[in-house]
Design a protein around this motif. Sequence first.
Motif, PDB file in Angstrom:
ATOM      1  N   HIS A  94      -7.504  -2.753  -0.853  1.00 49.10           N
ATOM      2  CA  HIS A  94      -7.605  -1.885  -1.938  1.00 49.10           C
ATOM      3  C   HIS A  94      -7.755  -0.662  -0.844  1.00 49.10           C
ATOM      4  N   LYS A  98      -4.261   3.261  -2.894  1.00 51.11           N
ATOM      5  CA  LYS A  98      -3.854   2.649  -3.969  1.00 51.11           C
ATOM      6  C   LYS A  98      -4.125   3.203  -5.306  1.00 51.11           C
ATOM      7  N   PHE A  99      -5.308   3.945  -5.087  1.00 48.40           N
ATOM      8  CA  PHE A  99      -5.666   4.539  -5.887  1.00 48.40           C
ATOM      9  C   PHE A  99      -5.535   6.120  -6.181  1.00 48.40           C
ATOM     10  N   ASN A 104      -1.971   3.710 -11.302  1.00 39.70           N
ATOM     11  CA  ASN A 104      -2.940   3.953 -11.126  1.00 39.70           C
ATOM     12  C   ASN A 104      -4.205   4.331 -11.479  1.00 39.70           C
ATOM     13  N   LEU A 107      -6.863   3.015 -13.669  1.00 44.25           N
ATOM     14  CA  LEU A 107      -8.176   2.231 -13.625  1.00 44.25           C
ATOM     15  C   LEU A 107      -9.341   2.757 -13.069  1.00 44.25           C
ATOM     16  N   LEU A 111     -14.458   2.816 -12.994  1.00 42.53           N
ATOM     17  CA  LEU A 111     -14.558   2.758 -11.407  1.00 42.53           C
ATOM     18  C   LEU A 111     -13.559   3.123 -10.398  1.00 42.53           C
ATOM     19  N   ALA A 113     -12.304   3.552  -7.790  1.00 43.39           N
ATOM     20  CA  ALA A 113     -12.480   2.900  -6.194  1.00 43.39           C
ATOM     21  C   ALA A 113     -12.027   3.487  -4.814  1.00 43.39           C
ATOM     22  N   VAL A 139     -17.189  -7.076 -10.359  1.00 41.84           N
ATOM     23  CA  VAL A 139     -16.387  -6.323 -10.234  1.00 41.84           C
ATOM     24  C   VAL A 139     -14.491  -6.570 -10.254  1.00 41.84           C
ATOM     25  N   CYS A 140     -14.066  -7.201  -9.647  1.00 47.82           N
ATOM     26  CA  CYS A 140     -12.146  -7.349 -10.381  1.00 47.82           C
ATOM     27  C   CYS A 140     -12.141  -7.282 -11.547  1.00 47.82           C
ATOM     28  N   CYS A 143     -10.483  -3.935 -12.856  1.00 45.06           N
ATOM     29  CA  CYS A 143      -8.533  -3.911 -12.757  1.00 45.06           C
ATOM     30  C   CYS A 143      -7.842  -4.547 -13.153  1.00 45.06           C
ATOM     31  N   HIS A 144      -8.189  -6.093 -13.155  1.00 49.09           N
ATOM     32  CA  HIS A 144      -7.947  -7.485 -12.957  1.00 49.09           C
ATOM     33  C   HIS A 144      -7.839  -8.561 -14.160  1.00 49.09           C
ATOM     34  N   HIS A 168     -10.321 -14.667  -2.642  1.00 50.62           N
ATOM     35  CA  HIS A 168     -10.005 -13.798  -2.608  1.00 50.62           C
ATOM     36  C   HIS A 168     -11.166 -12.543  -2.165  1.00 50.62           C
ATOM     37  N   PHE A 170     -11.755  -8.199  -0.854  1.00 50.40           N
ATOM     38  CA  PHE A 170     -11.796  -7.014  -1.657  1.00 50.40           C
ATOM     39  C   PHE A 170     -11.160  -6.081  -0.547  1.00 50.40           C
ATOM     40  N   TYR A 177      -3.523 -14.537   1.831  1.00 49.68           N
ATOM     41  CA  TYR A 177      -2.165 -14.010   0.896  1.00 49.68           C
ATOM     42  C   TYR A 177      -1.175 -15.353   0.392  1.00 49.68           C
TER      43      TYR A 177
HETATM   44  C1  HEC Z   1      -9.759  -0.120  -9.103  1.00 50.18           C
HETATM   45  C2  HEC Z   1      -9.597  -1.280  -9.345  1.00 50.18           C
HETATM   46  C3  HEC Z   1      -9.417  -2.463  -8.858  1.00 50.18           C
HETATM   47  C4  HEC Z   1     -11.188  -3.132  -9.009  1.00 50.18           C
HETATM   48  C5  HEC Z   1     -11.955  -2.850  -8.829  1.00 50.18           C
HETATM   49  C6  HEC Z   1     -10.186  -4.169  -8.298  1.00 50.18           C
HETATM   50  N1  HEC Z   1      -8.511  -4.125  -7.885  1.00 50.18           N
HETATM   51 FE1  HEC Z   1      -7.786  -5.468  -6.768  1.00 50.18          FE
HETATM   52  N2  HEC Z   1      -6.212  -4.705  -7.484  1.00 50.18           N
HETATM   53  C7  HEC Z   1      -6.472  -3.615  -7.565  1.00 50.18           C
HETATM   54  C8  HEC Z   1      -4.692  -2.642  -7.329  1.00 50.18           C
HETATM   55  C9  HEC Z   1      -3.836  -1.473  -8.189  1.00 50.18           C
HETATM   56  C10 HEC Z   1      -4.000  -3.435  -7.131  1.00 50.18           C
HETATM   57  C11 HEC Z   1      -1.839  -3.923  -6.973  1.00 50.18           C
HETATM   58  C12 HEC Z   1      -1.365  -4.409  -8.104  1.00 50.18           C
HETATM   59  C13 HEC Z   1       0.122  -4.340  -8.016  1.00 50.18           C
HETATM   60  O1  HEC Z   1       0.160  -3.137  -6.487  1.00 50.18           O
HETATM   61  O2  HEC Z   1       0.346  -4.854  -8.255  1.00 50.18           O
HETATM   62  C14 HEC Z   1      -4.648  -4.716  -6.878  1.00 50.18           C
HETATM   63  C15 HEC Z   1      -4.300  -5.411  -5.695  1.00 50.18           C
HETATM   64  C16 HEC Z   1      -5.201  -7.111  -5.606  1.00 50.18           C
HETATM   65  C17 HEC Z   1      -4.613  -8.320  -4.821  1.00 50.18           C
HETATM   66  C18 HEC Z   1      -3.050  -8.580  -4.102  1.00 50.18           C
HETATM   67  C19 HEC Z   1      -3.070  -7.444  -3.158  1.00 50.18           C
HETATM   68  C20 HEC Z   1      -1.470  -7.215  -2.144  1.00 50.18           C
HETATM   69  O3  HEC Z   1      -1.820  -6.516  -1.548  1.00 50.18           O
HETATM   70  O4  HEC Z   1      -1.232  -8.338  -2.939  1.00 50.18           O
HETATM   71  C21 HEC Z   1      -5.714  -9.307  -5.049  1.00 50.18           C
HETATM   72  C22 HEC Z   1      -5.684 -10.475  -4.307  1.00 50.18           C
HETATM   73  C23 HEC Z   1      -6.831  -8.585  -5.629  1.00 50.18           C
HETATM   74  N3  HEC Z   1      -6.996  -7.234  -6.022  1.00 50.18           N
HETATM   75  C24 HEC Z   1      -7.803  -8.785  -5.541  1.00 50.18           C
HETATM   76  C25 HEC Z   1      -9.692  -8.182  -6.264  1.00 50.18           C
HETATM   77  C26 HEC Z   1     -10.569  -8.593  -6.442  1.00 50.18           C
HETATM   78  C27 HEC Z   1     -10.864 -10.253  -4.952  1.00 50.18           C
HETATM   79  C28 HEC Z   1     -10.980  -8.304  -6.540  1.00 50.18           C
HETATM   80  C29 HEC Z   1     -13.233  -7.908  -6.694  1.00 50.18           C
HETATM   81  C30 HEC Z   1     -14.042  -8.306  -5.394  1.00 50.18           C
HETATM   82  C31 HEC Z   1     -10.485  -6.750  -6.891  1.00 50.18           C
HETATM   83  N4  HEC Z   1      -9.174  -7.220  -6.380  1.00 50.18           N
HETATM   84  C32 HEC Z   1     -10.942  -5.440  -7.519  1.00 50.18           C
HETATM   85  C33 HEC Z   1      -7.205  -2.573  -7.838  1.00 50.18           C
HETATM   86  C34 HEC Z   1      -8.209  -3.266  -7.889  1.00 50.18           C
END
Ligand code: HEC
Length: 460
Positions: A94, A98-99, A104, A107, A111, A113, A139-140, A143-144, A168, A170, A177
């Motif tokens: 992250h 990405k943000f 995005n 999102l 938060l 990010a 916290v995840c 966005c998920h 997973h 952050f 993966y």
């Molecule tokens: C502020 C928003 C946000 C938060 C909070 C967040 N994510 Fe994400 N995450 C994203 C975005 C945007 C992507 C990219 C998605 C995509 O490309 O389709 C992503 C992608 C991922 C991926 C795939 C990574 C990859 O490169 O393939 C994983 C695993 C993941 N997140 C896990 C987590 C976990 C575990 C948490 C909590 C600890 C978390 N995320 C919190 C926004 C967030």
Amino acid sequence: MTASKDGQGLLKGSAKWWMLWVLLTVGGGVYLGTELFISEQKALFLPGQTTHGHHQIEMQCTVCHADGFNSEVVLQDACMNCHGDELDDAQDSHPRSKFTNPRNAELLNHLDARQCVACHVEHRPELITTMGVSQPINVCVHCHTDIGEDRPSHQGMEFNTCQSAGCHNFHDNRALYEDFLLAHADEPKTLSEPVRPLRNFSARYFDKSGLAERLTAEQILSRAPVIKQPIPENWAHSSHAAAAIECKDCHGNEASWKEKPEHTVCESCHENEVSTFLQGKHGMRLAQGLSPMTPAQSELNIHVEKSHQELTCNTCHTSHDFDTRKAAVDKCIGCHNDEHSNEYLRSPHYTLWRKELKGEAAPGTGVSCATCHMPATRKGSGSKGRIFVDHNQNANLRPNEKMIRSVCMNCHGLGFSIDALADPVLVEHNFPGDPSVHIESIDMAVERDEKRGKRESIYD
Ligand code: HEC
Ligand code: HEC
Ligand code: HEC
Ligand code: HEC
Ligand code: HEC
Ligand code: HEC
Ligand code: HEC
Ligand code: HEC
Ligand code: HEC
Ligand code: HEC
């Protein structure tokens, strides 16, 4: 209201405090001019205890705040200065980029990010969970929320389980993966040739220095009277003697003789060891130009009689012996006195280490404290590459999945390594037997892949 909003209000108020602090320091400095006084002043203005990661340097306010005390930009730059490379190496899942992508943007309503401080505030111990994180474990969810729709295997899972051990992280998901899980899906518990990589320091040093004709230890010693110093007992058998590193290389010559050479002296020949040492908890005070860390400054369980021992290169590499095998276990348990450290002596890994030391097993088959906490690491590729010992024992410590690739997978399969590290009781007792938990991520990846029919075409 989120923590960062609260923080901003406080920050505005605190700018006045900061001005006051500057005035007092300047004023006080004129009167007393002692460092101690300044430290006490700073302590007075510390809004609260700093995190486990930073407490050793908490009085260095300016490394994080610089002059622009209430500026988020300043803080962000400070974090990146010290942690940017490590997040790059970890292929951060992250990254800020990405943000900043407009796709995005929404999102960030919940938060922001893009800012490290959205999840890592300081001086608020009541908010901190592990690893300096100030957001709740779920916290995840911000966005998920759609994950259950995208992946049927995830339906009904609670958001507080995403970042439980083995699933997973952050930032660092290199060992987690999906592609990686699939590529290592069928590995056995222990590989057929379990060996760790060995360092290859000397070869490179001699290439560079062109010391074609090395002096023998006797030749070096025959010159010693010139410097009018007693010959240290262990010297003649050390690898420095064998490598023709002379007294003056560390101590300087007779006129400028330094009684206690510091890490800056070692740096001229051991650059990677010194720079990594300065990044971890053993050396982070030296990196700030402060006095070396002593166990009295820590909350970890350390043998009391070592409370005031300073941590420098010579703590583990006692002059003039420099035997790294002693450094790899004996020195560590001379200080560290917790369950995990003490139980190591009853683990199968220690049995392997003893066999290696006795010459009953091949070099690289033993597992010492250093094998896990200071792994041999390659820098550069091809003939220029060299394998050195990473002296930042925090580099692969947390989240502990960082250890999977750098350490465990030299000897164990991926599935076994994930399970072992996800079992906190097993970690606490230093890996005495099989894990009692099973993490299903490999099974899930394989199942999904089989459904897609891709697995057969690639792997069969
Ligand atoms: C502020 C928003 C946000 C938060 C909070 C967040 N994510 Fe994400 N995450 C994203 C975005 C945007 C992507 C990219 C998605 C995509 O490309 O389709 C992503 C992608 C991922 C991926 C795939 C990574 C990859 O490169 O393939 C994983 C695993 C993941 N997140 C896990 C987590 C976990 C575990 C948490 C909590 C600890 C978390 N995320 C919190 C926004 C967030
Ligand atoms: C390791 C980095 C770091 C160090 C060192 C550090 N701070 Fe902070 N400080 C932070 C962060 C991060 C915040 C939170 C910013 C936010 O919430 O947006 C903060 C916030 C503050 C605030 C605002 C009040 C609050 O609770 O949010 C004050 C005042 C402050 N620091 C004073 C100090 C003083 C004085 C020192 C030195 C004695 C110091 N800090 C050392 C990182 C640091
Ligand atoms: C002067 C360098 C420096 C600065 C500036 C700094 N850090 Fe650190 N940080 C360290 C060191 C050294 C450690 C301890 C070793 C480690 O865990 O990597 C650490 C540890 C951490 C940890 C891990 C804590 C743990 O318990 O595992 C986090 C998270 C962290 N820092 C985030 C931040 C953030 C966010 C900022 C910006 C507000 C920041 N750091 C600023 C040097 C720094
Ligand atoms: C959305 C929340 C979030 C943001 C934003 C965030 N982190 Fe983290 N950080 C975490 C979590 C959660 C962990 C715990 C380990 C994990 O899941 O990767 C963590 C762990 C860490 C660690 C220690 C573990 C490691 O992988 O090295 C460091 C250092 C760190 N963060 C630095 C930063 C820095 C620097 C930034 C800003 C560039 C930042 N973080 C932004 C959530 C965040
Ligand atoms: C690789 C660097 C290195 C080399 C080469 C080296 N020394 Fe030292 N020496 C040290 C360090 C480091 C200390 C400080 C030890 C401490 O602080 O505990 C030291 C300490 C000493 C001391 C103080 C007493 C003691 O033993 O702690 C004497 C005397 C000494 N060295 C003599 C020599 C002589 C004579 C030679 C050449 C035969 C030599 N040294 C070669 C690194 C070196
Ligand atoms: C002038 C260059 C030079 C300086 C200065 C120097 N070293 Fe070395 N060091 C070497 C060489 C060459 C070797 C031998 C490498 C080998 O045999 O693989 C070595 C080996 C080592 C080893 C490995 C020993 C072993 O048996 O495996 C350690 C540990 C070490 N040095 C620590 C230090 C420390 C600590 C300092 C500072 C007090 C220091 N060195 C200063 C050149 C230097
Ligand atoms: C906490 C203990 C500890 C401290 C402090 C320490 N070392 Fe080491 N060092 C070790 C251990 C253990 C090994 C061998 C690890 C192995 O072989 O698995 C080692 C290996 C080495 C080697 C030989 C391997 C290589 O990388 O080529 C050198 C050189 C070295 N250290 C230099 C230094 C210098 C310079 C410092 C100070 C900046 C230092 N060490 C501080 C424990 C320590
Ligand atoms: C002189 C005593 C001393 C020696 C020798 C020593 N350590 Fe430490 N170590 C400490 C102290 C004190 C801390 C904690 C610093 C802090 O609280 O920030 C620490 C921190 C650590 C940490 C990070 C813990 C954390 O929670 O971030 C690890 C891992 C570690 N040491 C492993 C080792 C290993 C492996 C060796 C031997 C190669 C070793 N140590 C040798 C005193 C020592
Ligand atoms: C097989 C690998 C392995 C071996 C061998 C090993 N450790 Fe650890 N160590 C770990 C892991 C994994 C963690 C936990 C990281 C986490 O999840 O917090 C850890 C944690 C630690 C910590 C941090 C504990 C805390 O409470 O903050 C210290 C200190 C430490 N180890 C020292 C040692 C010492 C000293 C030895 C040798 C006597 C040793 N370790 C042997 C893998 C190992
Ligand atoms: C140098 C090779 C090596 C490394 C590195 C290593 N191990 Fe081991 N480990 C072994 C061997 C060999 C055994 C003996 C078990 C066997 O015969 O299958 C063992 C035993 C174990 C056991 C006990 C299993 C049992 O049946 O008693 C656990 C758990 C374990 N290792 C976990 C880890 C973890 C986790 C890591 C990484 C942090 C790690 N090991 C790193 C070689 C290694």
